[in-house]
Design a protein around this motif. Structure first.
Motif, PDB file in Angstrom:
ATOM      1  N   GLU A  48      -9.905   8.287  -9.034  1.00  0.00           N
ATOM      2  CA  GLU A  48      -9.496   9.930  -8.569  1.00  0.00           C
ATOM      3  C   GLU A  48      -9.941  10.806  -9.960  1.00  0.00           C
ATOM      4  OE1 GLU A  48      -6.020   9.830  -6.831  1.00  0.00           O
ATOM      5  OE2 GLU A  48      -6.874   9.320  -4.819  1.00  0.00           O
ATOM      6  N   THR A  49      -9.401  10.370 -11.155  1.00  0.00           N
ATOM      7  CA  THR A  49      -9.545  10.862 -12.347  1.00  0.00           C
ATOM      8  C   THR A  49     -11.048  10.821 -12.823  1.00  0.00           C
ATOM      9  OG1 THR A  49      -7.456   9.981 -13.078  1.00  0.00           O
ATOM     10  CG2 THR A  49      -8.969  10.910 -14.950  1.00  0.00           C
ATOM     11  N   LEU A  50     -11.844   9.754 -12.578  1.00  0.00           N
ATOM     12  CA  LEU A  50     -13.202   9.855 -12.885  1.00  0.00           C
ATOM     13  C   LEU A  50     -14.039  10.826 -12.092  1.00  0.00           C
ATOM     14  CD1 LEU A  50     -15.638   8.435 -14.505  1.00  0.00           C
ATOM     15  CD2 LEU A  50     -15.586   6.783 -12.828  1.00  0.00           C
ATOM     16  N   ASP A  51     -13.683  10.775 -10.721  1.00  0.00           N
ATOM     17  CA  ASP A  51     -14.304  11.897  -9.906  1.00  0.00           C
ATOM     18  C   ASP A  51     -14.003  13.399 -10.308  1.00  0.00           C
ATOM     19  OD1 ASP A  51     -15.348   9.925  -8.246  1.00  0.00           O
ATOM     20  OD2 ASP A  51     -14.005  10.409  -6.646  1.00  0.00           O
ATOM     21  N   ALA A  52     -12.609  13.465 -10.564  1.00  0.00           N
ATOM     22  CA  ALA A  52     -12.442  15.149 -11.161  1.00  0.00           C
ATOM     23  C   ALA A  52     -13.043  15.128 -12.537  1.00  0.00           C
ATOM     24  CB  ALA A  52     -10.811  14.995 -11.405  1.00  0.00           C
ATOM     25  N   PRO A 103       0.731  -1.345  -0.009  1.00  0.00           N
ATOM     26  CA  PRO A 103       0.024  -0.019  -0.078  1.00  0.00           C
ATOM     27  C   PRO A 103       0.839   1.314   0.279  1.00  0.00           C
ATOM     28  CG  PRO A 103       0.043  -1.147   2.138  1.00  0.00           C
ATOM     29  CD  PRO A 103       1.078  -1.897   1.195  1.00  0.00           C
ATOM     30  N   PRO A 104       0.167   2.394  -0.257  1.00  0.00           N
ATOM     31  CA  PRO A 104       0.996   3.583  -0.397  1.00  0.00           C
ATOM     32  C   PRO A 104       1.862   4.112   1.014  1.00  0.00           C
ATOM     33  CG  PRO A 104      -1.330   4.073  -0.547  1.00  0.00           C
ATOM     34  CD  PRO A 104      -1.063   2.571  -0.881  1.00  0.00           C
ATOM     35  N   ASP A 105       2.839   4.813   1.047  1.00  0.00           N
ATOM     36  CA  ASP A 105       3.160   5.109   2.462  1.00  0.00           C
ATOM     37  C   ASP A 105       2.540   6.135   3.132  1.00  0.00           C
ATOM     38  OD1 ASP A 105       5.147   3.206   2.171  1.00  0.00           O
ATOM     39  OD2 ASP A 105       6.645   4.332   1.182  1.00  0.00           O
ATOM     40  N   ASP A 106       2.216   7.199   2.243  1.00  0.00           N
ATOM     41  CA  ASP A 106       1.690   8.553   3.068  1.00  0.00           C
ATOM     42  C   ASP A 106       0.275   8.423   3.561  1.00  0.00           C
ATOM     43  OD1 ASP A 106      -0.127  10.464   0.874  1.00  0.00           O
ATOM     44  OD2 ASP A 106       0.816   8.809   0.064  1.00  0.00           O
ATOM     45  N   PRO A 107      -0.161   8.984   4.669  1.00  0.00           N
ATOM     46  CA  PRO A 107      -1.297   8.470   5.380  1.00  0.00           C
ATOM     47  C   PRO A 107      -2.560   8.987   4.557  1.00  0.00           C
ATOM     48  CG  PRO A 107       0.234   9.575   6.937  1.00  0.00           C
ATOM     49  CD  PRO A 107       1.031   9.707   5.390  1.00  0.00           C
ATOM     50  N   ALA A 108      -2.424  10.064   3.783  1.00  0.00           N
ATOM     51  CA  ALA A 108      -3.566  10.654   3.084  1.00  0.00           C
ATOM     52  C   ALA A 108      -4.032   9.490   2.067  1.00  0.00           C
ATOM     53  CB  ALA A 108      -3.165  11.721   2.479  1.00  0.00           C
ATOM     54  N   SER A 109      -3.075   8.982   1.281  1.00  0.00           N
ATOM     55  CA  SER A 109      -3.204   7.994   0.415  1.00  0.00           C
ATOM     56  C   SER A 109      -3.756   6.721   0.854  1.00  0.00           C
ATOM     57  CB  SER A 109      -2.038   7.682  -0.492  1.00  0.00           C
ATOM     58  OG  SER A 109      -1.395   8.837  -1.394  1.00  0.00           O
ATOM     59  N   ARG A 110      -3.271   6.354   1.936  1.00  0.00           N
ATOM     60  CA  ARG A 110      -3.775   5.176   2.768  1.00  0.00           C
ATOM     61  C   ARG A 110      -5.404   5.572   3.227  1.00  0.00           C
ATOM     62  NH1 ARG A 110      -0.228   1.284   6.055  1.00  0.00           N
ATOM     63  NH2 ARG A 110       1.458   1.271   4.885  1.00  0.00           N
ATOM     64  N   ALA A 111      -5.335   6.496   3.640  1.00  0.00           N
ATOM     65  CA  ALA A 111      -6.885   6.922   3.783  1.00  0.00           C
ATOM     66  C   ALA A 111      -7.956   6.827   2.940  1.00  0.00           C
ATOM     67  CB  ALA A 111      -6.931   8.242   4.796  1.00  0.00           C
ATOM     68  N   ALA A 112      -7.412   7.422   1.870  1.00  0.00           N
ATOM     69  CA  ALA A 112      -8.097   7.585   0.420  1.00  0.00           C
ATOM     70  C   ALA A 112      -8.644   6.254  -0.075  1.00  0.00           C
ATOM     71  CB  ALA A 112      -7.654   8.416  -0.522  1.00  0.00           C
ATOM     72  N   LEU A 113      -7.526   5.320   0.001  1.00  0.00           N
ATOM     73  CA  LEU A 113      -7.823   3.832  -0.417  1.00  0.00           C
ATOM     74  C   LEU A 113      -8.431   3.103   0.332  1.00  0.00           C
ATOM     75  CD1 LEU A 113      -6.619   1.445  -2.082  1.00  0.00           C
ATOM     76  CD2 LEU A 113      -4.646   1.185  -0.715  1.00  0.00           C
ATOM     77  N   ALA A 114      -8.382   3.228   1.696  1.00  0.00           N
ATOM     78  CA  ALA A 114      -9.438   2.537   2.586  1.00  0.00           C
ATOM     79  C   ALA A 114     -10.771   3.016   2.473  1.00  0.00           C
ATOM     80  CB  ALA A 114      -9.052   3.003   4.281  1.00  0.00           C
ATOM     81  N   LYS A 115     -10.964   4.395   2.197  1.00  0.00           N
ATOM     82  CA  LYS A 115     -12.424   4.759   2.137  1.00  0.00           C
ATOM     83  C   LYS A 115     -13.057   4.269   0.935  1.00  0.00           C
ATOM     84  CE  LYS A 115     -15.074   9.219   1.663  1.00  0.00           C
ATOM     85  NZ  LYS A 115     -15.000  10.520   1.667  1.00  0.00           N
ATOM     86  N   ARG A 116     -12.471   4.213  -0.372  1.00  0.00           N
ATOM     87  CA  ARG A 116     -12.754   3.800  -1.573  1.00  0.00           C
ATOM     88  C   ARG A 116     -13.024   2.218  -1.400  1.00  0.00           C
ATOM     89  NH1 ARG A 116     -13.372   7.061  -5.567  1.00  0.00           N
ATOM     90  NH2 ARG A 116     -12.369   9.162  -5.601  1.00  0.00           N
ATOM     91  N   ALA A 117     -12.256   1.435  -0.677  1.00  0.00           N
ATOM     92  CA  ALA A 117     -12.188   0.158  -0.521  1.00  0.00           C
ATOM     93  C   ALA A 117     -13.472  -0.391   0.162  1.00  0.00           C
ATOM     94  CB  ALA A 117     -11.021  -0.561  -0.046  1.00  0.00           C
TER      95      ALA A 117
END
Length: 273
Positions: free
Chosen positions: A251-255, A217-231
Protein backbone atom coordinates in the motif's frame (compact mmCIF):
# COMPACT_ATOMS: atom_id res chain seq x y z
CA UNK A 1 -2.28 -24.69 19.05
CA UNK A 2 1.46 -24.69 18.28
CA UNK A 3 2.40 -26.04 14.86
CA UNK A 4 5.03 -28.78 14.94
CA UNK A 5 6.77 -29.40 11.63
CA UNK A 6 7.44 -33.01 10.73
CA UNK A 7 8.10 -32.63 7.00
CA UNK A 8 11.60 -32.01 5.61
CA UNK A 9 12.39 -28.34 4.98
CA UNK A 10 12.26 -27.24 1.34
CA UNK A 11 13.52 -24.33 -0.74
CA UNK A 12 10.23 -22.45 -0.31
CA UNK A 13 9.37 -23.36 3.29
CA UNK A 14 7.60 -20.62 5.27
CA UNK A 15 8.06 -20.41 9.04
CA UNK A 16 5.07 -21.75 10.93
CA UNK A 17 3.27 -22.86 7.76
CA UNK A 18 2.74 -26.59 7.07
CA UNK A 19 4.32 -28.14 4.00
CA UNK A 20 1.85 -29.63 1.48
CA UNK A 21 2.70 -33.13 2.70
CA UNK A 22 1.67 -32.27 6.27
CA UNK A 23 -1.45 -30.25 5.48
CA UNK A 24 -4.44 -32.36 6.61
CA UNK A 25 -7.10 -30.09 5.11
CA UNK A 26 -7.51 -29.40 1.41
CA UNK A 27 -9.01 -25.95 0.87
CA UNK A 28 -10.65 -25.43 -2.50
CA UNK A 29 -10.32 -27.63 -5.61
CA UNK A 30 -13.33 -29.73 -4.66
CA UNK A 31 -14.34 -30.38 -8.26
CA UNK A 32 -10.87 -31.62 -9.23
CA UNK A 33 -10.61 -33.76 -6.08
CA UNK A 34 -13.96 -35.41 -6.78
CA UNK A 35 -13.02 -36.02 -10.42
CA UNK A 36 -9.77 -37.73 -9.37
CA UNK A 37 -11.47 -39.86 -6.71
CA UNK A 38 -14.10 -40.93 -9.25
CA UNK A 39 -11.46 -41.78 -11.87
CA UNK A 40 -9.61 -43.95 -9.34
CA UNK A 41 -12.76 -45.73 -8.20
CA UNK A 42 -13.71 -46.55 -11.80
CA UNK A 43 -10.20 -47.77 -12.68
CA UNK A 44 -9.60 -44.88 -15.09
CA UNK A 45 -6.92 -42.92 -13.25
CA UNK A 46 -4.19 -41.95 -15.77
CA UNK A 47 -0.60 -42.97 -15.06
CA UNK A 48 0.58 -39.35 -15.20
CA UNK A 49 -1.10 -36.09 -14.19
CA UNK A 50 -0.08 -32.45 -14.46
CA UNK A 51 -1.58 -30.19 -11.80
CA UNK A 52 -1.29 -26.72 -13.33
CA UNK A 53 -2.14 -23.34 -11.82
CA UNK A 54 -0.59 -20.28 -10.16
CA UNK A 55 1.96 -20.59 -7.36
CA UNK A 56 0.58 -21.18 -3.87
CA UNK A 57 -2.98 -22.33 -4.58
CA UNK A 58 -2.65 -25.89 -3.20
CA UNK A 59 -1.53 -27.99 -6.17
CA UNK A 60 1.02 -29.95 -4.13
CA UNK A 61 -1.42 -30.31 -1.25
CA UNK A 62 -3.92 -31.92 -3.62
CA UNK A 63 -1.16 -34.22 -4.90
CA UNK A 64 -0.36 -35.47 -1.40
CA UNK A 65 -4.06 -35.89 -0.58
CA UNK A 66 -4.47 -38.01 -3.72
CA UNK A 67 -1.42 -40.10 -2.76
CA UNK A 68 -2.90 -40.60 0.71
CA UNK A 69 -6.23 -41.65 -0.82
CA UNK A 70 -4.62 -44.29 -3.08
CA UNK A 71 -2.60 -45.76 -0.23
CA UNK A 72 -5.47 -45.75 2.25
CA UNK A 73 -7.75 -47.49 -0.27
CA UNK A 74 -5.57 -49.87 -2.30
CA UNK A 75 -8.66 -51.62 -3.75
CA UNK A 76 -9.90 -48.93 -6.13
CA UNK A 77 -13.37 -50.42 -6.61
CA UNK A 78 -13.96 -50.14 -2.84
CA UNK A 79 -12.61 -46.60 -2.54
CA UNK A 80 -15.02 -43.79 -1.62
CA UNK A 81 -16.20 -41.31 -4.24
CA UNK A 82 -14.50 -38.43 -2.44
CA UNK A 83 -10.85 -38.12 -1.41
CA UNK A 84 -10.12 -39.47 2.05
CA UNK A 85 -9.37 -36.78 4.65
CA UNK A 86 -5.96 -37.50 6.22
CA UNK A 87 -5.86 -38.07 9.97
CA UNK A 88 -2.76 -36.32 11.40
CA UNK A 89 -2.63 -38.93 14.18
CA UNK A 90 -2.41 -41.86 11.75
CA UNK A 91 0.82 -43.60 10.85
CA UNK A 92 -0.02 -43.24 7.14
CA UNK A 93 -0.23 -39.45 7.43
CA UNK A 94 3.00 -39.21 9.42
CA UNK A 95 4.90 -41.53 7.09
CA UNK A 96 3.89 -39.52 4.02
CA UNK A 97 4.53 -36.18 5.75
CA UNK A 98 8.01 -37.12 6.95
CA UNK A 99 8.99 -38.57 3.57
CA UNK A 100 9.34 -42.05 5.06
CA UNK A 101 6.56 -43.87 3.20
CA UNK A 102 8.07 -46.45 0.82
CA UNK A 103 5.37 -45.85 -1.81
CA UNK A 104 5.65 -42.05 -2.12
CA UNK A 105 8.61 -40.28 -3.72
CA UNK A 106 8.66 -36.48 -3.51
CA UNK A 107 11.20 -34.80 -5.78
CA UNK A 108 12.00 -31.12 -5.43
CA UNK A 109 15.06 -28.86 -5.42
CA UNK A 110 17.74 -30.68 -3.41
CA UNK A 111 19.95 -29.08 -0.74
CA UNK A 112 23.12 -27.37 -1.90
CA UNK A 113 25.83 -28.46 0.54
CA UNK A 114 28.22 -25.72 -0.61
CA UNK A 115 25.88 -22.81 0.04
CA UNK A 116 23.90 -24.44 2.89
CA UNK A 117 20.70 -23.55 1.02
CA UNK A 118 18.95 -25.23 -1.92
CA UNK A 119 19.84 -25.70 -5.56
CA UNK A 120 18.03 -23.57 -8.11
CA UNK A 121 16.81 -26.53 -10.20
CA UNK A 122 15.44 -30.04 -9.86
CA UNK A 123 18.54 -31.95 -10.91
CA UNK A 124 18.95 -35.09 -12.99
CA UNK A 125 20.26 -36.86 -9.89
CA UNK A 126 16.87 -36.28 -8.25
CA UNK A 127 15.01 -37.72 -11.24
CA UNK A 128 17.33 -40.74 -11.30
CA UNK A 129 15.83 -41.68 -7.93
CA UNK A 130 12.64 -42.58 -9.83
CA UNK A 131 14.18 -45.65 -11.49
CA UNK A 132 15.49 -46.94 -8.16
CA UNK A 133 12.16 -46.20 -6.50
CA UNK A 134 10.18 -48.06 -9.18
CA UNK A 135 12.56 -51.02 -9.18
CA UNK A 136 11.56 -51.82 -5.61
CA UNK A 137 8.54 -54.05 -5.22
CA UNK A 138 5.62 -52.28 -3.60
CA UNK A 139 5.40 -53.60 -0.04
CA UNK A 140 1.65 -54.30 -0.26
CA UNK A 141 0.91 -54.17 -4.01
CA UNK A 142 -0.43 -50.63 -3.53
CA UNK A 143 0.13 -47.68 -5.82
CA UNK A 144 3.47 -45.96 -6.00
CA UNK A 145 3.28 -42.19 -6.37
CA UNK A 146 6.00 -39.90 -7.71
CA UNK A 147 5.45 -36.17 -7.10
CA UNK A 148 7.73 -33.70 -8.94
CA UNK A 149 7.35 -30.34 -7.25
CA UNK A 150 7.60 -28.12 -9.18
CA UNK A 151 8.32 -29.74 -12.51
CA UNK A 152 8.99 -26.22 -13.89
CA UNK A 153 12.32 -26.36 -12.05
CA UNK A 154 13.70 -29.40 -13.89
CA UNK A 155 16.74 -28.70 -16.04
CA UNK A 156 16.97 -30.24 -19.51
CA UNK A 157 18.78 -33.39 -18.38
CA UNK A 158 16.27 -33.96 -15.59
CA UNK A 159 13.33 -33.48 -17.98
CA UNK A 160 14.76 -35.99 -20.46
CA UNK A 161 15.37 -38.50 -17.66
CA UNK A 162 11.78 -38.12 -16.46
CA UNK A 163 10.49 -38.58 -20.01
CA UNK A 164 12.04 -42.06 -20.13
CA UNK A 165 10.14 -43.01 -16.97
CA UNK A 166 6.87 -41.64 -18.36
CA UNK A 167 7.21 -43.60 -21.61
CA UNK A 168 6.99 -47.03 -19.97
CA UNK A 169 5.54 -46.66 -16.48
CA UNK A 170 5.01 -49.80 -14.39
CA UNK A 171 1.46 -50.77 -13.46
CA UNK A 172 -0.10 -49.05 -10.44
CA UNK A 173 2.29 -46.13 -10.67
CA UNK A 174 1.15 -42.51 -10.65
CA UNK A 175 3.28 -39.51 -11.63
CA UNK A 176 2.03 -36.10 -10.50
CA UNK A 177 3.84 -33.07 -11.91
CA UNK A 178 3.23 -29.79 -10.09
CA UNK A 179 3.45 -27.07 -12.73
CA UNK A 180 3.07 -23.30 -12.51
CA UNK A 181 3.66 -22.61 -16.23
CA UNK A 182 2.90 -25.57 -18.56
CA UNK A 183 4.91 -23.94 -21.36
CA UNK A 184 8.05 -24.65 -19.33
CA UNK A 185 7.63 -28.41 -19.87
CA UNK A 186 8.82 -30.42 -22.84
CA UNK A 187 5.91 -31.00 -25.27
CA UNK A 188 6.73 -34.72 -25.14
CA UNK A 189 6.18 -34.69 -21.36
CA UNK A 190 2.92 -32.76 -21.66
CA UNK A 191 1.63 -35.22 -24.26
CA UNK A 192 2.10 -38.16 -21.89
CA UNK A 193 0.18 -36.61 -19.00
CA UNK A 194 -3.41 -35.61 -18.37
CA UNK A 195 -3.61 -31.97 -17.42
CA UNK A 196 -5.72 -30.94 -14.42
CA UNK A 197 -6.17 -27.17 -14.32
CA UNK A 198 -6.58 -25.76 -10.82
CA UNK A 199 -7.99 -22.29 -10.30
CA UNK A 200 -6.96 -19.56 -7.83
CA UNK A 201 -8.71 -19.68 -4.47
CA UNK A 202 -11.67 -17.41 -3.80
CA UNK A 203 -11.56 -14.85 -0.98
CA UNK A 204 -13.39 -17.09 1.49
CA UNK A 205 -10.99 -19.98 0.87
CA UNK A 206 -8.00 -17.65 1.30
CA UNK A 207 -9.28 -16.53 4.70
CA UNK A 208 -9.87 -20.16 5.69
CA UNK A 209 -6.20 -20.91 4.99
CA UNK A 210 -4.99 -17.81 6.82
CA UNK A 211 -7.03 -18.64 9.92
CA UNK A 212 -4.98 -21.82 10.34
CA UNK A 213 -1.62 -19.97 10.57
CA UNK A 214 -0.19 -17.13 12.62
CA UNK A 215 -0.89 -14.25 12.53
CA UNK A 216 -4.56 -14.60 11.58
CA UNK A 217 -6.05 -12.43 8.82
CA UNK A 218 -7.29 -8.92 9.66
CA UNK A 219 -10.73 -8.62 11.23
CA UNK A 220 -12.27 -5.75 9.29
CA UNK A 221 -13.92 -6.56 5.95
CA UNK A 222 -12.14 -3.80 4.01
CA UNK A 223 -8.68 -5.07 4.97
CA UNK A 224 -9.71 -8.64 4.18
CA UNK A 225 -10.97 -7.59 0.77
CA UNK A 226 -7.75 -5.67 0.06
CA UNK A 227 -5.68 -8.66 1.13
CA UNK A 228 -7.66 -11.07 -1.04
CA UNK A 229 -7.37 -8.74 -4.04
CA UNK A 230 -3.60 -8.45 -3.71
CA UNK A 231 -3.14 -12.18 -3.11
CA UNK A 232 -4.70 -12.99 -6.47
CA UNK A 233 -6.08 -16.31 -5.24
CA UNK A 234 -2.72 -17.54 -3.93
CA UNK A 235 -2.67 -18.71 -0.32
CA UNK A 236 1.13 -18.45 -0.32
CA UNK A 237 1.00 -14.81 -1.41
CA UNK A 238 -1.70 -14.08 1.18
CA UNK A 239 0.47 -15.60 3.92
CA UNK A 240 3.49 -13.57 2.84
CA UNK A 241 1.42 -10.38 2.80
CA UNK A 242 0.05 -11.14 6.27
CA UNK A 243 3.16 -12.46 8.01
CA UNK A 244 5.80 -10.05 6.82
CA UNK A 245 3.94 -6.74 6.65
CA UNK A 246 3.65 -7.12 2.92
CA UNK A 247 0.21 -5.53 2.73
CA UNK A 248 1.41 -2.31 4.37
CA UNK A 249 4.50 -2.27 2.15
CA UNK A 250 2.41 -2.78 -0.99
CA UNK A 251 0.00 0.00 0.00
CA UNK A 252 2.90 2.37 0.76
CA UNK A 253 4.46 1.56 -2.60
CA UNK A 254 1.17 2.29 -4.35
CA UNK A 255 0.90 5.61 -2.54
CA UNK A 256 4.44 6.58 -3.56
CA UNK A 257 3.84 5.55 -7.15
CA UNK A 258 0.63 7.55 -7.49
CA UNK A 259 1.75 10.62 -5.52
CA UNK A 260 2.01 13.81 -7.54
CA UNK A 261 5.08 14.98 -5.62
CA UNK A 262 8.07 12.77 -4.89
CA UNK A 263 8.23 11.66 -1.26
CA UNK A 264 11.91 11.01 -0.59
CA UNK A 265 11.41 10.39 3.13
CA UNK A 266 8.62 7.92 2.39
CA UNK A 267 10.83 6.11 -0.11
CA UNK A 268 13.56 5.72 2.51
CA UNK A 269 11.06 4.37 5.04
CA UNK A 270 9.81 1.89 2.44
CA UNK A 271 13.35 0.75 1.65
CA UNK A 272 14.05 0.18 5.34
CA UNK A 273 10.84 -1.84 5.72
Amino acid sequence: MIFERIAPEQHDTLDGVPEPSETPRLVGHGQAATMLASAYRSGKLPHALIFVGPVGIGKATLAFHLAHHLLKHPASEQAPEVLAVPDPASSLFRQIATGAHPSVLHLTRPPNDKTKSFKTVVTVDEIRKVSRFLSLTSHDASYRVVIVDPADDMNTNAANALLKNLEEPPARTLFILIVHAPGSLLPTIRSRCQMVRLTPLDAESLMTVLESVEPPPPDDPASRAALAKRAGGSARTAILLTQYGGLEIAETLDALATARKSDVAGAYRLAEA
